[in-house]
Design an enzyme around this catalytic site. Sequence first.
Site, PDB file in Angstrom:
ATOM      1  N   SER A 142       0.857  -1.177   0.000  1.00  0.00           N
ATOM      2  CA  SER A 142       0.000   0.000   0.000  1.00  0.00           C
ATOM      3  C   SER A 142       0.891   1.223   0.000  1.00  0.00           C
ATOM      4  O   SER A 142       2.064   1.153   0.408  1.00  0.00           O
ATOM      5  CB  SER A 142      -0.885   0.002   1.256  1.00  0.00           C
ATOM      6  OG  SER A 142      -1.516   1.255   1.449  1.00  0.00           O
ATOM      7  N   TYR A 155      -1.899  -1.155  10.345  1.00  0.00           N
ATOM      8  CA  TYR A 155      -1.940  -1.375   8.901  1.00  0.00           C
ATOM      9  C   TYR A 155      -0.614  -0.976   8.271  1.00  0.00           C
ATOM     10  O   TYR A 155      -0.052  -1.709   7.439  1.00  0.00           O
ATOM     11  CB  TYR A 155      -3.084  -0.560   8.301  1.00  0.00           C
ATOM     12  CG  TYR A 155      -3.286  -0.754   6.818  1.00  0.00           C
ATOM     13  CD1 TYR A 155      -3.827  -1.939   6.321  1.00  0.00           C
ATOM     14  CD2 TYR A 155      -2.946   0.258   5.916  1.00  0.00           C
ATOM     15  CE1 TYR A 155      -4.026  -2.109   4.954  1.00  0.00           C
ATOM     16  CE2 TYR A 155      -3.150   0.084   4.556  1.00  0.00           C
ATOM     17  CZ  TYR A 155      -3.686  -1.096   4.083  1.00  0.00           C
ATOM     18  OH  TYR A 155      -3.875  -1.265   2.732  1.00  0.00           O
TER      19      TYR A 155
END
Length: 250
Positions: A142, A155
Amino acid sequence: MTLAGRSVLVTGGNSGIGLATALRFAREGADVAIFSRRADRNAAARAEVEALGVRCLTIAGSVTDEDDVRGAVDATVAAFGWLDYAFNCAGLSQSLTPLEALGLDEFTALMDINARGTFLSMKYEIPAMRARGGGAICNCASAAGLIPSAFQVAYAAAKFAVVGMTRGAALEAAKDRIRVNVVCPGATTGEMWLQFAADHPDRAALALAKHPLGRVGEKEEVAGAVLYLCRDATFTTGHAFPVDGGRTTG
């Protein structure tokens, strides 16, 4: 049909970026194996892939379970004869939560699916590709694995881990003619983004404002980057490839 006679395994491949990538490889002629814990979506995904004239294998299981991952790779090789490419896309997003309020269960789940799942996938994909004489793996991190955001610490930790594992695996696998790269998407159309935007419209607007191109990316744009890294970027390994509308530029 430049990938006719080749095969690809896509984890998390029956929805979102995973499915878009499975379909992109299928359009190029590759046989596709889809591995996902959401077995209820497998039939529809397989129908979409097979409609493009290639073979499709769907496998139900979890990337956090070593036996499931080993079985998925073995099933792919048994069905198609070998494994040429893999896209490790299975992932989990984090709710917006301050670090001190984040529960250990959520932290563990994020690390398990995003980091442990990538580790286990590569652990069994690399030997299968070595037996083939080479191959290419693309992991999915990401933009948050390059530039973290507040309130998504776990995350970011998991996605930074994916980038680090990619680079380490690339060094190890190069001698076997296996390239390992990682895509780092920014905000991208799909269930995770749509749910985030619905739950946190103000935060979604702020996140979008950090993308210089001024829009959300399309799943197919990430799929195109994965195809490039697997098929075309033959002198590229260990690379973190942002597909983020400029989010991580500065």
